[in-house]
Design a protein around this motif. Structure first.
Motif, PDB file in Angstrom:
ATOM      1  N   ARG A  96      84.262 -74.184  75.800  1.00 22.78           N
ATOM      2  CA  ARG A  96      84.986 -74.525  76.654  1.00 22.78           C
ATOM      3  C   ARG A  96      85.081 -73.394  77.701  1.00 22.78           C
ATOM      4  NH1 ARG A  96      86.642 -74.300  70.913  1.00 22.78           N
ATOM      5  NH2 ARG A  96      86.618 -72.638  71.018  1.00 22.78           N
ATOM      6  N   LEU A  97      86.198 -73.410  79.221  1.00 22.17           N
ATOM      7  CA  LEU A  97      86.266 -72.815  80.185  1.00 22.17           C
ATOM      8  C   LEU A  97      86.298 -70.982  79.968  1.00 22.17           C
ATOM      9  CD1 LEU A  97      87.845 -74.784  82.915  1.00 22.17           C
ATOM     10  CD2 LEU A  97      85.488 -73.868  82.649  1.00 22.17           C
ATOM     11  N   SER A  98      87.196 -71.194  78.830  1.00 23.92           N
ATOM     12  CA  SER A  98      87.256 -69.923  77.735  1.00 23.92           C
ATOM     13  C   SER A  98      86.278 -68.907  77.267  1.00 23.92           C
ATOM     14  CB  SER A  98      88.686 -70.010  76.748  1.00 23.92           C
ATOM     15  OG  SER A  98      87.613 -70.474  75.656  1.00 23.92           O
ATOM     16  N   ASP A  99      84.805 -69.667  77.235  1.00 24.93           N
ATOM     17  CA  ASP A  99      84.149 -69.417  76.551  1.00 24.93           C
ATOM     18  C   ASP A  99      83.057 -68.761  78.182  1.00 24.93           C
ATOM     19  OD1 ASP A  99      84.254 -70.096  74.025  1.00 24.93           O
ATOM     20  OD2 ASP A  99      83.228 -72.085  74.816  1.00 24.93           O
ATOM     21  N   SER A 100      83.720 -68.587  79.261  1.00 25.53           N
ATOM     22  CA  SER A 100      83.091 -68.232  79.929  1.00 25.53           C
ATOM     23  C   SER A 100      83.385 -66.527  80.179  1.00 25.53           C
ATOM     24  CB  SER A 100      83.631 -68.577  81.248  1.00 25.53           C
ATOM     25  OG  SER A 100      84.682 -68.238  81.942  1.00 25.53           O
ATOM     26  N   GLU A 101      83.844 -66.061  80.110  1.00 30.27           N
ATOM     27  CA  GLU A 101      83.236 -63.962  79.810  1.00 30.27           C
ATOM     28  C   GLU A 101      82.287 -64.006  78.993  1.00 30.27           C
ATOM     29  OE1 GLU A 101      84.905 -61.478  81.171  1.00 30.27           O
ATOM     30  OE2 GLU A 101      86.341 -63.240  82.458  1.00 30.27           O
ATOM     31  N   GLU A 160      77.689 -63.857  85.985  1.00 27.84           N
ATOM     32  CA  GLU A 160      78.581 -63.749  86.843  1.00 27.84           C
ATOM     33  C   GLU A 160      79.676 -64.159  85.524  1.00 27.84           C
ATOM     34  OE1 GLU A 160      79.859 -61.047  88.085  1.00 27.84           O
ATOM     35  OE2 GLU A 160      77.839 -59.927  88.442  1.00 27.84           O
ATOM     36  N   PRO A 161      80.770 -63.962  85.650  1.00 27.24           N
ATOM     37  CA  PRO A 161      81.944 -65.185  84.756  1.00 27.24           C
ATOM     38  C   PRO A 161      81.982 -66.341  85.591  1.00 27.24           C
ATOM     39  CG  PRO A 161      82.867 -62.888  84.500  1.00 27.24           C
ATOM     40  CD  PRO A 161      81.461 -62.984  85.572  1.00 27.24           C
ATOM     41  N   SER A 162      82.079 -66.874  86.886  1.00 25.10           N
ATOM     42  CA  SER A 162      82.521 -67.310  87.757  1.00 25.10           C
ATOM     43  C   SER A 162      81.420 -68.400  87.555  1.00 25.10           C
ATOM     44  CB  SER A 162      82.423 -67.431  88.971  1.00 25.10           C
ATOM     45  OG  SER A 162      80.871 -66.051  89.879  1.00 25.10           O
ATOM     46  N   MET A 163      80.070 -67.757  87.647  1.00 26.15           N
ATOM     47  CA  MET A 163      78.413 -68.551  87.093  1.00 26.15           C
ATOM     48  C   MET A 163      78.669 -69.773  85.786  1.00 26.15           C
ATOM     49  SD  MET A 163      75.874 -65.751  88.895  1.00 26.15           S
ATOM     50  CE  MET A 163      74.017 -66.323  88.789  1.00 26.15           C
ATOM     51  N   ALA A 164      79.130 -68.631  85.391  1.00 28.69           N
ATOM     52  CA  ALA A 164      79.501 -69.251  83.359  1.00 28.69           C
ATOM     53  C   ALA A 164      80.162 -70.709  84.168  1.00 28.69           C
ATOM     54  CB  ALA A 164      79.736 -68.184  82.237  1.00 28.69           C
ATOM     55  N   ILE A 165      81.581 -70.243  84.987  1.00 29.52           N
ATOM     56  CA  ILE A 165      82.249 -70.643  84.462  1.00 29.52           C
ATOM     57  C   ILE A 165      81.795 -72.506  85.457  1.00 29.52           C
ATOM     58  CG2 ILE A 165      84.922 -71.681  86.121  1.00 29.52           C
ATOM     59  CD1 ILE A 165      85.007 -69.063  85.204  1.00 29.52           C
ATOM     60  N   ALA A 166      81.135 -72.291  86.590  1.00 31.22           N
ATOM     61  CA  ALA A 166      80.755 -73.337  87.741  1.00 31.22           C
ATOM     62  C   ALA A 166      79.649 -74.256  86.180  1.00 31.22           C
ATOM     63  CB  ALA A 166      79.736 -72.789  88.021  1.00 31.22           C
ATOM     64  N   HIS A 174      78.763 -79.807  82.207  1.00 32.59           N
ATOM     65  CA  HIS A 174      78.509 -80.303  80.697  1.00 32.59           C
ATOM     66  C   HIS A 174      79.796 -81.654  80.680  1.00 32.59           C
ATOM     67  CE1 HIS A 174      78.002 -75.554  79.288  1.00 32.59           C
ATOM     68  NE2 HIS A 174      76.954 -76.234  80.219  1.00 32.59           N
ATOM     69  N   GLN A 175      80.391 -81.507  80.850  1.00 33.90           N
ATOM     70  CA  GLN A 175      81.201 -82.945  80.543  1.00 33.90           C
ATOM     71  C   GLN A 175      81.366 -84.396  81.296  1.00 33.90           C
ATOM     72  OE1 GLN A 175      83.140 -83.456  77.483  1.00 33.90           O
ATOM     73  NE2 GLN A 175      82.022 -85.438  77.210  1.00 33.90           N
ATOM     74  N   PRO A 176      80.722 -83.513  82.504  1.00 33.10           N
ATOM     75  CA  PRO A 176      79.985 -84.896  83.530  1.00 33.10           C
ATOM     76  C   PRO A 176      78.716 -85.862  83.454  1.00 33.10           C
ATOM     77  CG  PRO A 176      81.128 -83.228  84.486  1.00 33.10           C
ATOM     78  CD  PRO A 176      80.782 -82.986  83.148  1.00 33.10           C
ATOM     79  N   ALA A 177      78.058 -84.937  82.939  1.00 36.30           N
ATOM     80  CA  ALA A 177      76.373 -85.109  83.145  1.00 36.30           C
ATOM     81  C   ALA A 177      76.733 -85.764  81.102  1.00 36.30           C
ATOM     82  CB  ALA A 177      75.322 -83.632  82.590  1.00 36.30           C
ATOM     83  N   TYR A 178      77.200 -84.960  80.105  1.00 37.10           N
ATOM     84  CA  TYR A 178      77.293 -85.752  78.991  1.00 37.10           C
ATOM     85  C   TYR A 178      77.581 -87.358  79.331  1.00 37.10           C
ATOM     86  CZ  TYR A 178      77.599 -86.895  74.231  1.00 37.10           C
ATOM     87  OH  TYR A 178      77.961 -87.514  72.891  1.00 37.10           O
TER      88      TYR A 178
END
Length: 171
Positions: free
Chosen positions: A16-21, A44-50, A55-59
């Motif tokens: 989930r995006l909330s996992d980014s930190e 960085e957190p922004s890298m995690a968000i990106a 994930h979902q589109p590739a899945y």
């Protein structure tokens, strides 16, 4: 929709995006970057968000499957296990755990569960995995999965050439 996978001790779930930190904190440890080919330091957190947003589109397109690893009863991620490349029955396995979770068998448990799930549900027939030379923890996981050593090769990692051991097996 990507399903949750349960093992004896772990729950593998979509990120989930909330996992980014948390991803940035765990993956941002220099020891993780030193043992992986794809994770830069600093992370960085922004890298995690990106990353999570891919994930979902590739899945949905059948190109990859990525899971957050959590310990049952605690929704905080401890790492990831994935087939970042899935094509024509060939999956390339990847995984990392936060340093504080090393040495507990979690990487093997998560990887085994993902491989078994993808074999049954996503047509996985051939598994490829590699580790940087010197990454004995990853080598141990691969040996427990019984994937056959194929060759060593040199790849560019973080701007320099590094030697990796490559494994591949039908499953």
């Amino acid at each position: 929709m990507q399903k949750t996978i349960e093992t004896e001790r772990l729950l593998l779930r979509p990120f989930r995006l909330s996992d980014s930190e948390r991803v940035a904190k765990l993956a941002g440890d220099k020891a993780i970057a030193d043992m992986t080919a794809q994770i830069p330091h600093p992370y960085e957190p922004s890298m995690a968000i990106a990353w999570i947003e891919t994930h979902q589109p590739a899945y949905d397109e059948g190109r990859s499957v990525v899971y957050a690893i959590t310990i049952k009863g605690d929704d905080n991620i401890i790492g990831t296990v994935s087939l970042p490349s899935l094509n024509g029955g060939l999956g390339v396995l990847g995984y990392w755990l936060g340093v504080e979770f090393w040495g507990n068998g979690y990487a093997y448990e998560a990887a085994r569960a993902l491989v078994d799930y993808c074999k049954e549900h996503l047509g996985l027939r051939l598994l490829e995995v590699s580790h940087l030379v010197g990454n004995e923890r990853s080598k141990s996981v691969i040996n427990k999965l019984a994937v056959t050593y194929v060759e060593n090769k040199v790849v560019a990692v973080h701007g320099r050439d590094r030697e990796v051991c490559v494994y591949r097996s039908e499953i």
